[in-house]
Design an enzyme around this catalytic site. Structure first.
Site, PDB file in Angstrom:
ATOM      1  N   ASP A   1      23.397  -9.065  32.213  1.00 35.44           N
ATOM      2  CA  ASP A   1      24.562  -9.866  31.847  1.00 35.44           C
ATOM      3  C   ASP A   1      24.158 -11.064  30.996  1.00 35.44           C
ATOM      4  O   ASP A   1      23.564 -12.025  31.486  1.00 35.44           O
ATOM      5  CB  ASP A   1      25.262 -10.332  33.119  1.00 35.44           C
TER       6      ASP A   1
ATOM      7  N   ASP B   1      29.372 -12.095  25.824  1.00 31.53           N
ATOM      8  CA  ASP B   1      29.206 -11.880  27.252  1.00 31.53           C
ATOM      9  C   ASP B   1      29.275 -10.396  27.607  1.00 31.53           C
ATOM     10  O   ASP B   1      30.341  -9.794  27.558  1.00 31.53           O
ATOM     11  CB  ASP B   1      30.312 -12.651  27.964  1.00 31.53           C
TER      12      ASP B   1
END
Length: 555
Positions: free
Chosen positions: A337, A150
């Site tokens: 992201d 992430d």
């Protein structure tokens, strides 16, 4: 990741440490939408009934899980991703998948050929085009965990063997400190808040294996509580953050920092390839130490970072078809992201997209009230030359707090973070502000008052639902416009097939817009979150050494 976020709203520890740098905004994911399609009780009962069967076949599932490839002759470090085919049952079950509420807070000369020896390539798995995860090992010998890699967070956490009272821990791998010869205690308590709950636990230290690389003495979180139902059905066990230390819980040094600091990679660069082919076994790859040239074509377009913490940069105009929305013509902040499923952006723009693609959202009564009762006044004020940012205050719908314009900003995916300039809830003020943007854009196109007010009323009907998502007619995909992001003066185009997520076939087909609403007030906003919907078509390079990100067409 939002994923789905996906999204982290804020981070705190049990101490009095200031966490302003860790505050977040929000994102959205496909899982948020599915939650609105079915009742939670229905999906949870289904999950509970199936778990008994799942326990019997857990070994088979593990055998099929994402695995670390053995060292290859080219010495590339690969983390592979695999994709699960979309189906209606899985989508329904995904109602409780993770929804992170996050965000408060390559390179010329480094492209490696796939045969180079300095890359660590980790295979990833793909679940529903919304969760991309790979395998790591923690401890000696390595204890295996499936984690989301992430770029929107910076900590590594996995479930702890001391997680006794959270159902989610029963169905995921747990770290056993007593089984590792390299474990070192820390014990500092910490927690991370999510939009659907939180995880909490304490810090520990051990070796972490990522691909063929072993990061020594990595501090990570042993999660002892995962109270949110979100994590029960999540395909991953934990999260490995690839963001900057500025947003790390407890100021823990991230895995990636230690990977660079310990000399495990020669070039401080990592890159993602997400496979969006629903029929492919390979879900994607995460490459440490450079890029794998077989997964993109042409040259990367690089843009410098504007703020560390997240991988944030400035984005230019946003186009629907070939028409500018005018909203980001002067620039918008954007964050790339890997942990966010969808594309999240300002409600004002997402509503225009929904209108253009025929998406059905929740009708906003406040918005329609503005059009019917104040539409002509707003029009007259704009035509008379009143500054757009002063129109709503002159109409009596917003007011000034000193020199600052006060607006509530519609709550969409996440709860609005509280700061010193926020004053209460003002839905009519926010609706007015959106109407001003829409009318101003139509004024530039020389639309008549009657037609503009009718257009704005139509946009009101396309406002996204409270969770930010919208559904569309699967049969209309071929007639939808392309959507373009301008990055470094270059248009990055998404076709309808790329920004619409589809599951099922025939009458059972469900199509969901890949755009979700997210409002972030100035000075941090307006803000776009470029999640997996964008990273699928565009191979993405994260250049830590030169503080930039790069995008090229993925293959």
């Amino acid at each position: 990741m939002e994923p789905w976020n996906l999204h982290k709203k804020g981070i705190d520890t049990d101490t009095d440490t200031d966490t302003d740098g860790n505050e977040g905004f929000g994102g959205s994911s496909i899982f948020s939408y599915i939650s609105g399609l079915i009742s939670f009780n229905q999906s949870f009962r289904h999950s509970a009934n199936m778990e008994r069967k799942h326990l019997w076949i857990v070994l088979l599932l593990l055998a099929m899980a994402c695995f670390v490839l053995p060292a290859s002759s080219d010495n590339l470090f690969r983390i592979g991703l695999k994709k699960h085919r979309l189906d209606v049952n899985s989508m329904n079950a995904a109602r409780v998948a993770r929804l992170k509420d996050r965000y408060g807070k390559h390179v010329n000369g480094i492209e490696k050929k796939s045969g180079d020896s300095d890359l660590d390539i980790v295979p990833l798995k793909n679940y529903l085009d919304a969760q991309y995860y790979g395998e790591i090992g923690v401890g000696s010998p390595p204890q295996k965990f499936k984690v989301v890699f992430d770029t929107g967070s910076s900590n590594l956490w996995v479930p702890s063997s001391r997680c006794y009272f959270s159902i989610a821990c029963w169905f995921h791998s747990k770290y056993k400190a007593s089984k590792s010869s390299t474990y070192s205690g820390n014990g500092e308590s910490c927690s991370i808040r999510y939009g659907t709950g939180s995880i909490s636990g304490y810090l520990s230290q051990d070796n972490v294996k990522v691909g063929n690389l072993v990061v020594k003495d990595q501090v990570f979180i042993e999660a002892t509580r995962e109270p949110s139902v979100t994590f029960i059905i999540a395909k991953f066990d934990g999260i490995l953050g690839l963001g900057f230390q500025e947003i790390s819980v407890g100021n823990v040094t991230p895995v990636w920092y230690n990977m660079v600091g310990q000399g495990l990679v020669k070039v401080p660069v990592f890159s993602f390839w997400f496979n969006r082919d629903a029929n492919a076994k390979e879900g994607g790859e995460l490459v440490f130490g450079g890029v794998d040239s077989k997964h993109f074509k042409g040259n990367h377009t690089y843009v410098p970072l504007t703020q560390k913490g997240y991988w944030q940069f400035n984005m230019g105009d946003f186009l629907i078809g070939n028409a500018s929305t005018g909203y980001c013509a002067g620039g918008c902040a954007a964050i790339v992201d890997s942990g966010t499923s969808l594309l999240a952006g300002p409600t004002t723009i997402v509503t225009q997209i929904n209108h253009a693609i025929g998406a059905e959202g929740v009708v906003s009564m406040e918005c329609k009230t503005i059009v019917s009762q104040y539409g002509e006044m707003i029009w007259d004020l704009l035509v008379s030359g009143v500054r757009p940012d002063q129109v709503c205050s002159q109409a009596g719908l917003c007011y000034l707090d000193g020199a600052q314009h006060v607006s509530s900003n519609i709550r969409t995916v996440v709860e609005r973070e509280t700061d010193g300039s926020s004053v209460g809830e003002a839905p009519l003020c926010t609706a007015c502000e959106m109407a001003v943007v829409w009318m101003q854009n139509q004024l530039k196109q020389k639309g008549t008052k009657e037609r503009v007010l009718e257009y704005v009323d139509q946009l009101c009907s396309k406002l996204p639902s409270p969770m930010g998502e919208s559904v569309i007619d699967c049969n209309s995909i071929s007639s939808m416009p392309n959507i373009s992001f301008t990055i470094k003066d270059k248009a990055f185009v998404l076709t309808p097939e790329q920004y619409i997520l589809k599951t099922g076939e025939g009458v059972a087909a469900i199509c969901v817009s890949g755009f979700a609403a997210l409002d972030v007030p100035p000075p941090r906003g307006p803000l776009w979150i470029l999640g997996d919907v964008f990273m699928g078509p565009y191979h993405t390079v994260f250049d830590y050494g030169k503080s930039q990100v790069g995008f090229a067409e993925a293959v």
